[in-house]
Design an enzyme around this catalytic site. Structure first.
Site, PDB file in Angstrom:
ATOM      1  N   GLU A  19      -2.182  26.878  10.721  1.00 35.50           N
ATOM      2  CA  GLU A  19      -2.210  26.635   9.278  1.00 35.50           C
ATOM      3  C   GLU A  19      -2.853  27.837   8.656  1.00 35.50           C
ATOM      4  O   GLU A  19      -4.044  28.045   8.827  1.00 35.50           O
ATOM      5  CB  GLU A  19      -3.117  25.478   8.978  1.00 35.50           C
ATOM      6  N   GLU A  46      -3.909  36.356  -1.409  1.00 33.26           N
ATOM      7  CA  GLU A  46      -4.682  35.122  -1.418  1.00 33.26           C
ATOM      8  C   GLU A  46      -6.120  35.483  -1.786  1.00 33.26           C
ATOM      9  O   GLU A  46      -6.748  36.312  -1.135  1.00 33.26           O
ATOM     10  CB  GLU A  46      -4.642  34.486  -0.041  1.00 33.26           C
ATOM     11  N   CYS A  84      -6.661  26.271   1.164  1.00 36.17           N
ATOM     12  CA  CYS A  84      -5.469  27.023   1.575  1.00 36.17           C
ATOM     13  C   CYS A  84      -4.287  26.764   0.641  1.00 36.17           C
ATOM     14  O   CYS A  84      -3.546  27.680   0.324  1.00 36.17           O
ATOM     15  CB  CYS A  84      -5.104  26.655   2.991  1.00 36.17           C
TER      16      CYS A  84
END
Ligand code: NAP
Ligand code: MG
Length: 503
Positions: free
Chosen positions: A273, A407, A307
């Site tokens: 993940e 990110e 996330c």
């Protein structure tokens, strides 16, 4: 009245169990049911992100410690743990459910002190954690193979058998380990695997405490081992260990690539993940009373350290100015505070390093010409010396700017205007990531078009960030692979064997 400084503010207090846990100050590795130092004798300092002050020292595990933990996990896997029936393991999960519930206040306080999330947020993790343990307790009894038909003449019986995959290495990040570790622990206990967990060096304490509590309720030694330490050392050693059968990893895409490479030695099974840059798409017909707070919380929850945070907020041009104004206003009202402040809505970032990284990205947004409509790159004032930023909103962002591509993992929203649904879908998909996404509209056909069009592992319609293990989520593209939740989650902790029997 002048703003009170941190020194004059009354310090919120810890409950007695959390205080006495943290008072130990030195935390060892937990291998084969015993706590002890790293083979090297070295330890690492960890900090309280709300104050920047030292919080504890954790053992700096290395390759030798990982090897000892993997051997303990292998012995347990082949030892008495194997004779536990599915009912026995389910009963252990029920006891885990009870003990986690009884200790939740303590666990939430330890987590908040360690990684900085506001106590109201960590306490709200109780329901999700308990549901997850309940989910895996139910799954423990659902492991089964099949009797199949076949095309052979004569008396040939065929079936599939399922067995636990073996020793699982779990490598977890710092952004919410208390609840997140249960994605691994629950599946390990439900299937009869064993595990070595490497928590993040910035947030290992709730993982250590949960492991202790599980041993107190009868978890056999060796089934769950915790090796704290640096990712580049202990994490790498776990990911490349030849006697680890499977890795469950949550973290950055770059580390995910290393894990894939490290898995090649013994062809480990992987579930990854990774990062995200999820689009949250607001159409002009959306109910803004819901979309404004919904999209803002989709970014600012956990100070943006999630996330699947919906960090690229795509807004239809007709309402973009109105939306930006309202979301900026909403963001300014969010209370930034220390983790134990019961009214805090936004805590600090995890570390000085992460704070500086996010500040650099906010400056890049300003330099590349995005409009800063709330927040700034400066540390938030009036909350003391921790790693605080105010919720920051950029408008008029274009998808090729750094803040729309990278990110950020901090409280930074980028508003990107669009005209048509096709354009929104194209912008939404113009990223290497594919984790989550949202759409806000009153039009069902628009919602479905976006849900189908966005390449991601999870989509939310008129809400953001809901997760239930029964429905689960997963990554796509560079956000990773392997189901979290649903029956598919357990499948990856099991090995299937096909059996042909000639009578
Ligand atoms: P990270 O550096 O990838 O760290 C994650 C974990 O991997 C930590 O335990 C880390 O150890 C360990 N690690 C680091 N280098 C390693 C290596 N070479 N081999 C094995 N393990 C290694 O990520 P982070 O910066 O801590 O966390 C933020 C990232 O995680 C973001 O990119 C975010 O999107 C992602 N994330 C994804 C999800 C998801 O569900 N998809 C959830 C949460 C976070 P140390 O930290 O102790 O060095
Ligand atoms: Mg810490």
């Amino acid at each position: 009245m002048a703003e009170m400084t941190s020194a004059t503010k009354p310090e919120p207090t810890l409950s007695e169990p959390a205080r006495s846990f943290l008072a130990r100050q030195e935390f060892g590795l937990l291998i084969d049911g015993e706590s002890g130092p790293a083979a090297s004798g070295e330890s690492l300092e960890t900090w309280d992100p709300s104050t920047g002050l030292p919080l504890a020292r954790i053992a700096a595990g290395g390759a030798e410690d990982i090897d000892r933990a993997v051997k303990a996990a292998r012995r347990a896997f082949e030892g008495s743990w194997r004779s536990w029936t599915a009912y026995d393991r389910q009963a252990l999960l029920f006891r885990a459910h009870a003990v986690m519930g009884e200790h939740f206040q303590e666990l939430a306080e330890i987590e908040s002190m360690d990684m900085g999330a506001p106590i109201a947020k960590t306490l709200a993790g109780k329901g999700p954690m308990q549901r997850m343990i309940g989910f895996f307790a139910a799954q423990a009894l659902s492991v089964r193979g099949e009797t199949t038909s076949n095309g052979f003449p004569g008396q040939v019986s065929t079936m599939t058998l399922r067995s636990p995959v073996g020793v699982v290495g779990g490598i977890i990040p710092w952004n919410g380990p208390l609840v997140a570790q249960w994605w691994i622990l629950g599946a390990v206990l439900a299937t009869g695997c064993t595990a070595v967990i490497k928590p993040a060096e910035d947030a290992s304490l709730s993982v250590l405490r949960v492991a202790e509590l599980l041993h107190e309720i009868g978890l056999p030694p060796g089934v769950l081992n915790v090796v704290t330490g640096k990712g580049s050392i202990a994490g790498e050693a776990l990911a490349s260990h030849d006697d680890v059968d499977r890795i469950a990893f949550t973290g950055s895409t770059e580390t995910g690539r290393r894990i894939i490479r490290a898995s090649a030695g013994n062809i480990k099974k992987l579930q990854l993940e990774l990062g995200g840059k999820s689009p949250d798409i607001v159409f002009a017909d959306a109910d803004l009373d819901k979309a404004v707070p919904g999209a803002a919380n989709g970014v600012f929850n956990n100070s943006g350290q999630i996330c699947f945070a919906g960090t690229r907020v795509l807004v239809q041009r007709a309402i973009v100015d109105q939306f930006a104004e309202r979301v900026a206003d909403f963001s300014r009202r969010l209370r930034v505070g220390r983790s134990l402040d019961p009214h805090a809505q936004l805590g600090p970032l995890i570390s000085e390093r992460q704070l500086e990284r996010v500040q650099g990205l906010i400056k890049a947004g300003i330099d590349e010409g995005a409009d800063l409509v709330a927040g700034s790159a400066a540390r938030a004032e009036g909350v003391g010396d921790g790693y605080f930023l105010k919720p920051t909103v950029f408008s008029n962002v274009s998808n090729d700017m750094t803040i729309a591509r990278e990110e950020i993992f901090g409280p930074v929203m980028s508003i990107i205007p669009f005209d048509t649904a096709e354009e929104a879908i194209a912008i939404g998909n113009a990223t290497a990531y594919g984790l989550g996404g949202g759409v806000w509209t009153r039009d069902l056909s628009t919602a479905l078009r976006v849900v189908e069009g966005i390449q991601s592992g999870v989509m939310w319609v008129n809400c953001y960030g809901l997760i239930d293990p029964l429905t689960g989520f997963t990554g796509s593209k560079s956000s990773g692979y392997g189901a979290k939740g649903t029956g598919a989650h357990l499948d990856t902790y099991l090995q299937t064997k096909s059996v042909y029997i000639q009578a």
